[in-house]
Scaffold this active site. Structure first.
Site, short mmCIF file in Angstrom:
data_model
loop_
_atom_site.label_atom_id
_atom_site.label_comp_id
_atom_site.label_asym_id
_atom_site.label_seq_id
_atom_site.Cartn_x
_atom_site.Cartn_y
_atom_site.Cartn_z
N SER A 273 -1.12 15.25 75.23
CA SER A 273 -1.75 14.75 76.46
C SER A 273 -2.91 15.64 76.86
CB SER A 273 -0.71 14.66 77.57
OG SER A 273 -0.01 15.89 77.67
N GLU B 224 -5.59 16.94 80.20
CA GLU B 224 -5.72 17.08 81.65
C GLU B 224 -7.18 17.17 82.10
OE1 GLU B 224 -2.87 19.69 83.60
OE2 GLU B 224 -4.53 20.58 84.73
N THR C 211 -5.52 16.48 88.02
CA THR C 211 -5.01 17.47 88.99
C THR C 211 -5.27 17.00 90.42
OG1 THR C 211 -7.06 18.73 89.05
CG2 THR C 211 -5.42 19.39 87.42
N ALA D 203 -6.35 21.32 93.34
CA ALA D 203 -6.90 22.52 92.71
C ALA D 203 -8.40 22.56 92.97
CB ALA D 203 -6.59 22.51 91.21
N HIS E 257 -1.41 14.21 89.44
CA HIS E 257 -0.62 15.34 89.94
C HIS E 257 -0.46 15.11 91.44
CE1 HIS E 257 -1.85 18.32 86.51
NE2 HIS E 257 -1.77 17.07 86.07
N ARG F 212 4.19 22.33 93.45
CA ARG F 212 4.07 22.88 94.81
C ARG F 212 2.61 22.99 95.21
NH1 ARG F 212 4.93 29.07 96.07
NH2 ARG F 212 2.85 29.01 95.13
N GLY F 213 1.77 23.39 94.27
CA GLY F 213 0.36 23.63 94.60
C GLY F 213 0.19 25.03 95.17
N ASP F 214 -1.05 25.45 95.28
CA ASP F 214 -1.37 26.74 95.88
C ASP F 214 -2.18 26.50 97.14
OD1 ASP F 214 -0.17 28.60 94.11
OD2 ASP F 214 -1.70 28.10 92.63
N ALA G 188 8.39 22.67 94.76
CA ALA G 188 8.26 21.44 93.97
C ALA G 188 9.59 20.71 93.85
CB ALA G 188 7.70 21.77 92.60
N TYR H 202 6.83 28.06 83.46
CA TYR H 202 6.07 29.31 83.30
C TYR H 202 6.74 30.23 82.29
CZ TYR H 202 3.95 27.41 87.42
OH TYR H 202 3.32 26.56 88.28
N HIS I 93 6.37 32.70 86.87
CA HIS I 93 5.42 32.44 87.96
C HIS I 93 5.11 33.75 88.68
CE1 HIS I 93 4.06 30.95 91.92
NE2 HIS I 93 3.51 30.02 91.19
N PHE J 132 -9.21 32.85 85.65
CA PHE J 132 -8.04 31.94 85.76
C PHE J 132 -6.75 32.70 85.51
CE2 PHE J 132 -10.43 27.93 84.17
CZ PHE J 132 -10.79 27.63 85.46
N HIS K 243 -0.15 19.87 75.65
CA HIS K 243 -0.92 19.33 76.78
C HIS K 243 -2.18 20.18 76.89
CE1 HIS K 243 -1.46 17.47 80.78
NE2 HIS K 243 -1.80 18.67 81.22
C1 LIG Z 1 1.08 21.84 84.21
C2 LIG Z 1 0.55 22.38 85.53
C3 LIG Z 1 -0.24 21.56 86.34
C4 LIG Z 1 -0.72 22.04 87.56
N1 LIG Z 1 -1.48 21.20 88.36
C5 LIG Z 1 -1.86 21.60 89.59
C6 LIG Z 1 -2.56 20.71 90.47
O1 LIG Z 1 -2.86 19.57 90.13
N2 LIG Z 1 -2.88 21.17 91.69
C7 LIG Z 1 -2.56 22.44 92.11
O2 LIG Z 1 -2.89 22.79 93.26
N3 LIG Z 1 -1.91 23.30 91.31
C8 LIG Z 1 -1.54 22.92 90.06
N4 LIG Z 1 -0.85 23.79 89.25
C9 LIG Z 1 -0.57 25.15 89.73
C10 LIG Z 1 0.73 25.21 90.57
O3 LIG Z 1 0.61 24.42 91.72
C11 LIG Z 1 0.95 26.66 90.94
O4 LIG Z 1 1.30 27.40 89.79
C12 LIG Z 1 1.94 26.91 92.07
O5 LIG Z 1 1.83 28.28 92.46
C13 LIG Z 1 3.40 26.69 91.71
O6 LIG Z 1 3.67 25.37 91.58
P1 LIG Z 1 5.13 24.88 91.05
O7 LIG Z 1 5.14 23.42 91.13
O8 LIG Z 1 5.42 25.53 89.78
O9 LIG Z 1 6.04 25.53 92.21
P2 LIG Z 1 7.58 25.75 92.37
O10 LIG Z 1 8.35 25.24 91.23
O11 LIG Z 1 7.93 25.27 93.74
O12 LIG Z 1 7.68 27.35 92.32
C14 LIG Z 1 6.79 28.17 93.07
C15 LIG Z 1 7.39 29.56 93.25
O13 LIG Z 1 8.48 29.48 94.17
C16 LIG Z 1 9.69 29.94 93.57
N5 LIG Z 1 10.76 29.03 94.04
C17 LIG Z 1 10.94 27.74 93.69
N6 LIG Z 1 12.00 27.22 94.36
C18 LIG Z 1 12.48 28.21 95.13
C19 LIG Z 1 13.56 28.29 96.07
N7 LIG Z 1 14.34 27.24 96.32
N8 LIG Z 1 13.75 29.47 96.72
C20 LIG Z 1 12.95 30.55 96.46
N9 LIG Z 1 11.92 30.52 95.60
C21 LIG Z 1 11.69 29.37 94.95
C22 LIG Z 1 9.46 29.86 92.06
O14 LIG Z 1 10.27 30.79 91.36
C23 LIG Z 1 7.97 30.18 91.98
O15 LIG Z 1 7.77 31.57 92.03
C24 LIG Z 1 -0.40 23.36 87.99
C25 LIG Z 1 0.37 24.19 87.16
C26 LIG Z 1 0.83 23.73 85.93
C27 LIG Z 1 1.64 24.63 85.05
#
Ligand SMILES: Cc1cc2nc3c(=O)[nH]c(=O)nc-3n(C[C@H](O)[C@H](O)[C@H](O)COP(=O)(O)OP(=O)(O)OC[C@H]3O[C@@H](n4cnc5c(N)ncnc54)[C@H](O)[C@@H]3O)c2cc1C
Length: 278
Positions: free
Chosen positions: A9, A11, A42, A45, A70, A100-102, A116, A138, A142, A209, A259
């Site tokens: 795939s 992106e 995405t 981002a 996304h 989750r996003g940043d 997420a 990750y 992460h 990055f 991907h």
């Molecule tokens: C394939 C891919 C696509 C992406 N696309 C985008 C995009 O389109 N837009 C964008 O803004 N970003 C994108 N990102 C970046 C991503 O949003 C960031 O890496 C973000 O910081 C974490 O997102 P996540 O969904 O992994 O978060 P989560 O899975 O929620 O994790 C985030 C952090 O919180 C911790 N955590 C999770 N659950 C809990 C809990 N219950 N209690 C305590 N801690 C917890 C985890 O260990 C981790 O450290 C992408 C990343 C990847 C790998």
């Protein structure tokens, strides 16, 4: 023995200027010839908006190609996620990448979903099995995770909440990926975990990055890329060799697909694809 079915795939990010829209169309035309399983787009981002994601996805669908938007927790409420899901369903979209996003710097509004896993659970609650849901993984952990063990359990939460598969952050060390996959299996997580691949176009960009997302550039690779200075032709040529070998090793080891993070550029991904004989 039959070859396992692998998913390849691609992106994109939603372009922010009319010129960017034209450039992405040209890149997409070239990349569509590779017949990827889907194009993901995405959200959020670099300040991109939900409208930008939807507009790009609709263009992709209009060309008869599969698209996966996304969707992220940042600044989202249950109400606006519900609306977006209904919009996506209306367009016949069956695949999402839930994150989750940043938070953009200076923003404090994390939205109603903190992680997420909560977003995945909500999507399942609202739409049942309509969507195939991918989540992020990750292999090098992460950057905000308290510990590798914690991050793994948090990854498992997303699968337990209903995610079907995962795409990883990019990495250059295949061992990190294999140990992550093994650790997941030990935790009973057996969904496909597809390696995210970052073609190397520029050292400065890659370093920026990687600092931000916690992906490690191994010392030997960093030193070698640095040594090329502004010689972008050599950076790209060397980067292609390194990333081709990484992809080949991953596929040989049984990775369920690849991907590609294209950054809206077609050339490097096309060459990688051809060299790998995908
Ligand atoms: C394939 C891919 C696509 C992406 N696309 C985008 C995009 O389109 N837009 C964008 O803004 N970003 C994108 N990102 C970046 C991503 O949003 C960031 O890496 C973000 O910081 C974490 O997102 P996540 O969904 O992994 O978060 P989560 O899975 O929620 O994790 C985030 C952090 O919180 C911790 N955590 C999770 N659950 C809990 C809990 N219950 N209690 C305590 N801690 C917890 C985890 O260990 C981790 O450290 C992408 C990343 C990847 C790998």
């Amino acid at each position: 023995m039959t070859e396992p079915q692998r998913l390849f795939s691609i992106e994109f990010f939603p372009p922010r200027t009319p010129e960017g829209v034209l450039k992405l169309r040209a890149a997409r035309r070239q990349l569509a010839q590779l017949s990827p399983a889907f194009f993901s787009v995405t959200f959020g981002a670099g300040g991109s908006t939900r409208e930008g994601t939807l507009a790009t996805v609709v263009e992709i669908l209009g060309e008869g190609l599969a698209a996966a938007p996304h969707i992220s927790c940042v600044s989202s409420t249950r109400e606006n996620i519900r609306e977006v899901l209904s919009q996506y369903r209306g367009h016949g979209i069956r695949h999402l990448v839930a994150l989750r996003g940043d938070l953009p710097s200076g923003t404090v509004d994390a939205g109603e979903f903190r992680y997420a896993s909560e977003l995945v659970a909500f999507i399942r609650q609202e739409t049942g099995d309509w969507f195939h849901i991918d989540v992020a993984a990750y292999p090098e952990y992460h950057p905000q995770a308290r510990s590798p063990g914690d991050d793994l359990l948090n990854f498992k939460r997303k699968i337990d909440a209903g995610a079907n598969s995962a795409i990883t952050q990019y990495f250059f060390n295949a061992d990190a990926y294999w140990q992550f996959v093994e650790a997941c299996e030990e935790e009973g997580v057996s969904v496909p975990i597809v390696p995210g691949i970052m073609p190397i176009a520029s050292y400065a960009k890659l370093a920026r990055f990687s600092d931000a997302c916690g992906a490690e550039i191994p010392r030997w690779l960093r030193r070698k890329l640095e040594s090329y200075g502004d010689d972008s032709v050599s950076i790209r040529a060397f980067g292609l060799d390194v990333v081709t070998r990484l992809c080949a090793d991953l596929l040989e080891g049984g990775a369920p697909g690849l991907h590609f993070y294209t950054l809206n550029q077609a050339a490097l991904t096309t060459t990688l694809w051809q060299r790998l004989g995908i």
